[in-house]
Design an enzyme around this catalytic site. Structure first.
Site, mmCIF file in Angstrom:
data_model
loop_
_atom_site.group_PDB
_atom_site.id
_atom_site.type_symbol
_atom_site.label_atom_id
_atom_site.label_comp_id
_atom_site.label_asym_id
_atom_site.label_seq_id
_atom_site.Cartn_x
_atom_site.Cartn_y
_atom_site.Cartn_z
ATOM 1 N N HIS A 130 0.820 -1.218 0.000
ATOM 2 C CA HIS A 130 0.000 0.000 0.000
ATOM 3 C C HIS A 130 0.850 1.263 0.000
ATOM 4 C CE1 HIS A 130 0.482 -0.090 4.496
ATOM 5 N NE2 HIS A 130 0.412 1.209 4.359
ATOM 6 N N ASP A 160 0.208 -7.657 1.708
ATOM 7 C CA ASP A 160 0.570 -6.235 1.748
ATOM 8 C C ASP A 160 2.084 -6.045 1.723
ATOM 9 O OD1 ASP A 160 0.093 -3.481 1.785
ATOM 10 O OD2 ASP A 160 0.330 -3.383 3.953
ATOM 11 N N SER A 262 4.841 2.821 7.773
ATOM 12 C CA SER A 262 4.484 1.705 6.890
ATOM 13 C C SER A 262 5.706 1.208 6.132
ATOM 14 C CB SER A 262 3.432 2.145 5.872
ATOM 15 O OG SER A 262 2.235 2.459 6.492
#
Length: 518
Positions: A130, A160, A262
């Protein structure tokens, strides 16, 4: 004296040639290694790398922080007007909201940021899918403030994860740890770039393992399931059951993780990488005490597959299931409150062929007791199609053992990436490739080429229906036999036109022309 000088010169030249030959052979050898093998070579050849002992007793994280910070990078991504609009899939929207990275729609390039971890000295970096999906431009800033343009090697929305690469050598890396050995309550460090604050280290403990929070793979369940904001799933009726694709087995930590973390590193006190930070549970988009990381033991399989095959080769058991608890057991009118209730079996799957049936309760996988979905999904996620896994079910009150052969899925078009640099144009193609094998060359009657192993949504290949399984033989009339040939062919375009030639999976020849904005 002249004879001595000649002898010395001869020895020097011979030594240089031997060293050069060794380096060439070494490079060829390491090209075929897995990331884990490359790491073993790297750390074996760097005896000056200090051995870090666990410092949990002294609560001193300085050694671990110093060892890992140089290998965590800052990622800045740029998106065009369509890449982050209403066409975003459900997972992208959810991750963007959770990390506060989603930008408002506007008529200008949009930007976001995240983190990545260098896992190979030759420039391979792991991050979250993402973070980079649908990105036109990916800029990497290392801890020593060097900047590079990166290209997407491949992505895996089901975990992911994404593998990207920069053109660099002799980079610092973080040593892989063993996420299976991580214990609830042990100290861990989260390293990343929250709020654009580069090289930030926070500390906490492992709060839980094998955690599922209902955010990965939910887009695959839209036709069969309705998901509420808390990740609870309500089953819908479906004529043809489909296997679950999303894999969630997060390491939960209370180390502070915020927007920008992230793709960063979760490491133990020995400075070993045990997870890739991926999500937070928050109503505000900022840290409130719950962070989640993808276990490195699962990530290694995904990353090695992407590097070797250009796509993840994943096997499926072929069941739909529901986690049991007292409420679920009461609704199903059964007295078993632990395990996975098989609500459907996919036709033609390994589960059906092995003999699993609707109504079975999965109690053990590979000999380990099953309490929640991750106890099935993670061990299966580490295997390949064709591998076998032992599953114990409870049927009519009696335990039964089955050996299930995992089945693969048919190739499908998948997720992400879009301009003038070679890296940006490579990302705009939106595909992954591997060199053709001799058998594939014979099948398509070609001397060389690369096989398309993944097509990501929104890229050129997706727009022009270049399918997975196609063969690319030429780009701008230059022969293509490797990914490196693609880089050369799309560098320094003369007129902004890209002509790609090759063969569709059925053997039909194609020539596609793309215009690139100048």
């Amino acid at each position: 004296m002249k004879k001595f000088g000649l002898t010395l010169l001869t020895a020097f030249v011979g030594g240089a040639m031997a060293l050069g030959t060794y380096k060439v052979l070494e490079n060829r050898h390491t090209d075929n290694m897995s990331f884990e093998d490359k790491q073993k070579v790297y750390f074996a050849n760097n005896p000056m790398t200090p051995a870090i002992t666990s410092s949990a007793g002294e609560v001193d994280f300085t050694q671990a922080a110093a060892a890992v910070t140089p290998a965590v990078v800052y990622i800045r991504t740029t998106y065009n007007n369509t890449a982050k609009n209403d066409e975003q899939d459900q997972m992208q929207r959810m991750f963007g909201d959770m990390f506060g990275q989603r930008m408002p729609s506007q008529r200008m390039p949009q930007m976001a940021s995240g983190s990545g971890v260098i896992i190979s000295p030759d420039g391979y970096i792991v991050t979250n899918n993402h973070v980079v999906e649908k990105a036109d431009k990916i800029q990497i800033t290392t801890n020593d403030h060097r900047t590079f343009k990166a290209k997407v090697i491949g992505t895996d929305p089901n975990t992911d994860l994404a593998l990207i690469k920069i053109d660099a050598t002799d980079l610092p890396i973080i040593k892989f740890g063993n996420s299976d050995d991580a214990k609830v309550g042990e100290w861990v460090l989260a390293v990343g770039n929250p709020f654009n604050l580069t090289s930030t280290v926070t500390a906490g403990i492992v709060s839980a393992k094998g955690r599922g929070i209902g955010i990965i793979g939910s887009q695959d369940d839209e036709q069969q399931q309705q998901q509420n904001p808390f990740g609870m799933r309500t089953q819908r009726q479906s004529q043809t059951p489909q296997p679950r694709k999303g894999i969630e087995s997060f390491i939960q930590t209370d180390a502070a993780i915020n927007p920008g973390n992230s793709g960063g590193a979760l490491v133990n006190t020995k400075g070993e990488l045990i997870g890739i930070n991926s999500a937070i549970a928050s109503e505000t988009g900022s840290y409130v005490g719950y962070g989640f990381a993808i276990p490195i033991n699962l990530a290694k399989k995904v990353l090695n597959d992407i590097q070797k095959y250009g796509v993840v080769k994943r096997g499926f058991v072929g069941v739909q299931f529901q986690e049991l608890n007292p409420d679920a057991a009461e609704a199903l009118h059964i007295d078993k409150t632990v395990g996975l209730y098989v609500s459907d079996v996919v036709p033609g799957s390994g589960a059906e062929q092995a003999g699993l049936k609707k109504g079975d309760i999965i109690t053990k996988v590979a000999g380990n007791t099953v309490y929640e979905s991750s106890d099935l999904e993670e061990p299966v996620g580490r295997l390949q199609p064709g591998d076998k896994i032992n599953i114990t079910v409870l049927r009519d009150g009696e335990p039964k053992n089955f050996s299930v052969t995992l089945k693969g899925e048919a190739p499908v078009a998948r997720t992400a990436v879009v301009s003038k640099s070679a890296e940006e144009l490579y990302n705009r193609l939106g595909a992954s490739f591997v060199t053709l094998s001799p058998a594939q060359k014979a099948k398509f009657h070609v001397m060389g080429g690369v096989l398309v192993t993944q097509v990501r949504q929104g890229g050129m290949f997706d727009d022009f229906d270049v399918a997975v399984g196609s063969v690319i033989t030429n780009i701008n009339r230059q022969p293509i036999n490797s990914v490196a040939d693609i880089d050369k062919a799309i560098t320094n375009l003369k007129n902004g036109n890209v002509i790609i030639s090759g063969y569709s999976p059925d053997g039909t020849r194609f020539n596609n022309s793309f215009m690139v904005a100048q």
